[in-house]
Design a protein around this motif. Structure first.
Motif, mmCIF file in Angstrom:
data_model
loop_
_atom_site.group_PDB
_atom_site.id
_atom_site.type_symbol
_atom_site.label_atom_id
_atom_site.label_comp_id
_atom_site.label_asym_id
_atom_site.label_seq_id
_atom_site.Cartn_x
_atom_site.Cartn_y
_atom_site.Cartn_z
ATOM 1 N N UNK A 195 63.452 41.956 45.744
ATOM 2 C CA UNK A 195 63.124 43.142 44.831
ATOM 3 C C UNK A 195 64.059 43.285 43.775
ATOM 4 N N UNK A 251 56.934 49.056 38.974
ATOM 5 C CA UNK A 251 57.287 49.108 40.443
ATOM 6 C C UNK A 251 56.076 48.310 41.256
ATOM 7 N N UNK A 252 54.807 48.938 41.037
ATOM 8 C CA UNK A 252 53.795 48.091 41.502
ATOM 9 C C UNK A 252 53.873 46.741 41.527
ATOM 10 N N UNK A 262 56.233 44.831 41.264
ATOM 11 C CA UNK A 262 57.328 44.300 41.920
ATOM 12 C C UNK A 262 56.973 44.251 43.469
ATOM 13 N N UNK A 263 56.139 45.123 43.887
ATOM 14 C CA UNK A 263 55.902 45.298 45.223
ATOM 15 C C UNK A 263 54.582 44.129 45.565
ATOM 16 N N UNK A 264 53.828 43.997 44.559
ATOM 17 C CA UNK A 264 52.776 43.026 44.690
ATOM 18 C C UNK A 264 53.638 41.763 44.526
ATOM 19 N N UNK A 317 56.400 40.964 45.514
ATOM 20 C CA UNK A 317 56.968 40.571 46.411
ATOM 21 C C UNK A 317 56.302 40.188 47.858
ATOM 22 N N UNK A 318 55.279 40.931 47.980
ATOM 23 C CA UNK A 318 54.056 40.488 49.156
ATOM 24 C C UNK A 318 53.806 39.181 48.868
ATOM 25 N N UNK A 319 53.292 38.804 47.727
ATOM 26 C CA UNK A 319 52.807 37.561 47.478
ATOM 27 C C UNK A 319 53.967 36.313 47.742
ATOM 28 N N UNK A 334 56.421 36.331 49.701
ATOM 29 C CA UNK A 334 56.608 36.627 51.149
ATOM 30 C C UNK A 334 55.632 35.670 52.120
ATOM 31 N N UNK A 335 54.338 36.136 51.423
ATOM 32 C CA UNK A 335 53.139 35.424 52.320
ATOM 33 C C UNK A 335 53.214 33.860 52.104
ATOM 34 N N UNK A 384 53.145 35.442 38.366
ATOM 35 C CA UNK A 384 53.967 36.735 38.240
ATOM 36 C C UNK A 384 54.663 36.986 36.794
#
Lengths: 217, 217
Positions: free
Chosen positions: B119, B129-130, B132-134, B136-138, B140-141, B210
């Motif tokens: 993050x 912020x949105x 970053x979250x997106x 991060x999820x991508x 990790x997946x 990204x």
DNA sequence: GCCTGTTTGTCAACACTGTTGACAAACAGA
DNA sequence: TCTGTTTGTCAACAGTGTTGACAAACAGGC
């Protein structure tokens, strides 16, 4: 020649698929399948050398639900996106089946069919052969991998799933701002919405990356 | 107060980790761990409510090997890439542990540490912020999912792995050109190189996507 | 029609797995 | 010393995949 077969490969696969559909993949055991078929569990070993073999076949059967036809007006990207979303949706219903299918390609009909469609669309996008292969690998890893990861949670009831996501978010929000400033700052945006929407966002990012490689923009 | 404890949570985790390192994750069973510790298998249930709990703890222990420090001259992308590559490498050694860790975040130390680092770097990249979250999820997946998929094959000896890849390539090359033209055309480029290199290529594509979202290029 | 060979389902059993409940040993505090 | 709590042991239960011996039931050759 020989005793007449009351069981058949196809019949067993169909019964196994029904079992998975109705009672989840953890219900797919030799004994339960034997009960459903009205035969001894060990009779299955006359038609499949191992239970893993049967699982692979059941997994591929489920892949039959993935429609790979390109709609008339859709470009390569829309079609690829639709195939991947559908593929993931199907795989989500079979926790471990998901891992098997792509880890050790079943070399079965539906798996080949989906592979052909993805390669066809990537080729249509104007990528080189190397880029098509790289893009295919990336799409499969993200799609099937994401399914493998999300499957355990996807099998929970929606309410409990929501509760779990909330817990995670609070977990990160409650960290020490000194030690984990980024986590605290972003916590409110983590694990929002559905796992499906998060996957689709990731898929869009990957498709953006793939698009950049095209000769013709 | 009470009988003196000859076992401790930490000691059990350490022994379990050693067991996994030396004999693979499938060796992590209550009875084998009991043997290694010289105690009864059921004694473990005094320290962990279930074997899954113990697995999560062992999984997080392995995550300790992931160095998340940003090198002096590295930009966000290089650092993120290094963390993900290392994370995958670690997860590859623990087949099912990989799935657990991200499916149900262990809320354990090392998992939080890695999350914070990713993050932090994505924030440093200049994302909202949105985003970053997106992102991060991508990440990790793709990373954890890829590890979950590749783990079974990664545990095979290199020679056999190579043989398997060759088989798959031939499988697709041998399809009917009329029915699967794209597969036949691309077959020579499928599953070339190592699973690691394929993952890194996929990761680069995702990082490209990204990067496109950044306010400042 | 009978014998032979092959197929196919049944049965018992093996070696595992996680997990629970009763029991006893060993200590701490009153 | 008595009491309570902790902690390891033991037997057992309900599962799992899988193997080997056995028997039923048919097809083909004579």
């Amino acid at each position: 020649m020989g005793r007449p077969a009351s069981l058949s490969r196809g019949g067993i696969i169909a019964a196994a698929a029904r079992l998975v559909r109705e009672h989840g993949v953890e219900a797919l055991t030799a004994r339960r399948l034997g009960d459903a078929l009205g035969c001894d569990p060990t009779a299955l070993y006359r038609h499949f050398v191992t239970m893993g073999d049967l699982e692979r076949e059941v997994g591929d059967r489920f892949l039959g639900a993935v429609d790979v036809r390109a709609h008339a007006d859709d470009d390569w990207r829309k079609t690829v996106r639709r195939i991947c979303v559908k593929l993931r949706r199907v795989q989500l219903r079979q926790p471990r089946l998901a891992a098997l299918v792509s880890a050790a390609p079943t070399r079965l009909a539906n798996e080949k069919r989906i592979t052909e469609a993805l390669l066809r669309e990537l080729d249509r996008a104007g990528l080189s052969s190397e880029q098509v292969a790289t893009g295919y690998h990336a799409l499969i890893e993200l799609t099937v991998g994401s399914a493998a990861i999300d499957a355990p949670l996807a099998s929970l009831p929606a309410a409990e799933r929501r509760r779990t996501y909330n817990e995670w978010r609070r977990e990160y929000a409650g960290l020490s701002p000194a030690e984990a400033p980024a986590s605290v700052a972003i916590a409110d945006h983590l694990y929002l919405g559905s796992a499906d929407s998060r996957f689709e966002a990731a898929l869009d990012l990957l498709l953006d990356g793939i698009s950049l490689q095209r000769r013709v923009h």
